[in-house]
Design a protein around this motif. Structure first.
Motif, PDB file in Angstrom:
ATOM      1  N   CYS A 175      -7.662  -3.555  -3.389  1.00  6.44           N
ATOM      2  CA  CYS A 175      -7.473  -2.757  -2.177  1.00  6.44           C
ATOM      3  C   CYS A 175      -8.421  -1.550  -2.153  1.00  6.44           C
ATOM      4  CB  CYS A 175      -6.024  -2.294  -2.059  1.00  6.44           C
ATOM      5  SG  CYS A 175      -5.713  -1.363  -0.551  1.00  6.44           S
ATOM      6  N   CYS A 204       0.838  -1.202   0.000  1.00  6.13           N
ATOM      7  CA  CYS A 204       0.000   0.000   0.000  1.00  6.13           C
ATOM      8  C   CYS A 204       0.874   1.254   0.000  1.00  6.13           C
ATOM      9  CB  CYS A 204      -0.918   0.027   1.219  1.00  6.13           C
ATOM     10  SG  CYS A 204      -2.309  -1.099   1.067  1.00  6.13           S
ATOM     11  N   CYS A 213      -6.736   1.910  -0.875  1.00  4.45           N
ATOM     12  CA  CYS A 213      -6.028   2.705  -1.883  1.00  4.45           C
ATOM     13  C   CYS A 213      -7.006   3.254  -2.929  1.00  4.45           C
ATOM     14  CB  CYS A 213      -4.934   1.875  -2.555  1.00  4.45           C
ATOM     15  SG  CYS A 213      -3.536   1.540  -1.467  1.00  4.45           S
ATOM     16  N   HIS A 223      -2.947  -3.461  -8.071  1.00  9.83           N
ATOM     17  CA  HIS A 223      -3.152  -3.418  -6.618  1.00  9.83           C
ATOM     18  C   HIS A 223      -4.546  -2.850  -6.288  1.00  9.83           C
ATOM     19  CE1 HIS A 223      -2.320  -2.863  -2.350  1.00  9.83           C
ATOM     20  NE2 HIS A 223      -2.747  -1.612  -2.469  1.00  9.83           N
TER      21      HIS A 223
HETATM   22 ZN   LIG Z   1      -3.529  -0.610  -0.805  1.00 10.98          ZN
END
Ligand SMILES: [Zn+2]
Lengths: 226, 192
Positions: free
Chosen positions: A41, A11, A44, A37
């Motif tokens: 996630c 992250c 994020c 990613h």
């Molecule tokens: Zn993340």
């Protein structure tokens, strides 16, 4: 969600690049890594959203400059031309059956020419009529297909089978000489859709195709020639 | 003094776009008159020459008219949508013409980064503009320049480093820190 375990190191790495992604200036491998990613996630993802809002808001600062004399009348003329072009360049919606039938016909035709060339040794067509066929992908994920027929006139078929996409989009092709053409536009909706449009160039000239959103963002692309 | 153009008064951008979507030519005209100075101003700031800027601004209007029916108000204002379309087209035009990054047009760039003076009397979104100016003026000058180069001119971190003669890592952190601060003032303070 519950199966996803957050990796704080990853992250942190991604967050270093999020501002650049929000500004639309991140490219290549870095961009692909960050997007990858973001798929998993939510944390994020939320960061990116607020940074994107801030980036868009900055455009409010645009200074006003009076355009050259005649701007409005030249634009009116272009808008009229564009409307005419749009009418003729609108992709026609076709059924999945139609696409399947065309694929079989085109592929069958291609194979037929190829076999007869081999059999007689006297090819009467210069190039075997294999259709250009490629997958439309977005970040490595298959979103649909592009097929370009090799008979005359040339037809381009686009299928999109992702419910995630919607809205008015245009289809662009890049030719082997680097030139980009807008083939036409259509409206994405529902789970599966298929369209057909005439191409003014031959399949052999087309290097790649792209589906582009209203704001110019590339939604999916396909590489056609080898 | 503010120039007024006939029917412009009071009609919201969203209403105009709905009109454009159903082919109302008066709505197109009103929209063009409302936005042409901003679209041309943005395009000129990025491409740096009048002819290309006109082409870019006109292509932007063509796209806006074509896609008016799919504008999604939940994803932002008409103004940012319109300006984003113009910005992307202008950046594409620059990238096609030259491969080496050059400094943006000084006149427009300096106006953007020098935020000390009062905002002009703009008919539209004066409040939003003022908020952005204040947020930007809170940044150290080097972050302000990096952020404007990236946000308005589409310069990558590598290009910001080249234009500013600084290491890549420095360019990346100026962009990151500047954006984090802007987000704090522009986005987080807005949500109740
Ligand atoms: Zn993340």
């Amino acid at each position: 969600m519950s199966q996803y375990t957050r990796d704080p190191d990853k992250c942190q790495m991604v967050q270093d690049d999020l501002a650049e992604l929000a500004l639309g200036i991140l490219a290549g491998r870095e961009r692909a890594e960050v997007l990858d990613h973001l798929e998993s996630c939510a944390h994020c993802g939320a960061e990116l959203e607020s940074l994107s809002t801030a980036a868009d808001t900055l455009l409010m600062l645009t200074p006003e400059i009076e355009p050259p004399l005649g701007f409005e009348s030249r634009l009116s003329e272009k808008l009229r031309e564009a409307a005419q072009r749009d009418r003729s360049r609108r992709f026609r919606r076709v059924s999945a059956f139609a696409i399947a039938a065309v694929l079989v016909a085109v592929l069958g035709f291609g194979v037929g020419v190829f076999v007869s060339n081999n059999g007689t040794g006297s090819p009467n067509r210069s190039v075997a009529a294999a259709p250009a066929l490629a997958q439309l992908t977005s970040n490595g994920r298959v979103m649909g297909q592009v097929v370009i027929s090799t008979d005359q006139p040339t037809w381009m078929f686009v299928t999109v089978d992702s419910a995630k996409l919607s809205g008015d989009v245009s289809c662009e092709v890049t030719l082997n000489n680097g030139q980009t053409l807008t083939v036409g536009w259509f409206n994405l909706s529902g789970d599966y859709s298929a369209w057909a449009a005439r191409l003014t160039v031959s399949a052999a000239q087309v290097r790649s195709a792209r589906i582009v959103a209203a704001d110019g963002a590339v939604i999916a692309s396909a590489r056609l020639s080898v | 003094m503010r120039k007024r153009h006939g029917k412009d008064e009071g009609v919201s951008d969203e209403t105009l776009l709905s009109g454009i979507a159903v082919g109302d030519e008066q709505a197109v005209l009103t929209f063009v008159r409302r936005y042409q100075r901003r679209l041309f101003g943005l395009a000129f700031g990025i491409v740096g020459d009048v002819g290309t800027a006109e082409d870019v601004a006109q292509e932007a209007f063509i796209r806006i008219v074509r896609h008016a029916s799919v504008f999604d108000a939940r994803r932002g204002s008409v103004t940012t949508w319109t300006l984003t379309i113009t910005r992307n087209l202008a950046i594409d035009a620059v990238r096609i013409r030259r491969s080496i990054p050059v400094a943006p047009d000084d006149r427009v760039f300096l106006e953007l980064v020098s935020v000390e003076r009062q905002p002009e009397d703009t008919a539209l979104a004066a409040d939003a503009m003022t908020r952005v100016r204040i947020a930007l003026s809170n940044l150290p000058m080097e972050q302000r320049r990096a952020v404007v180069l990236a946000a308005m001119y589409g310069r990558t971190a590598v290009e910001v480093a080249a234009v500013e003669s600084i290491p890549l890592g420095t360019a990346k952190s100026r962009i990151r820190l500047g954006m984090a601060k802007l987000r704090e003032t522009l986005v987080i303070s807005e949500s109740p």
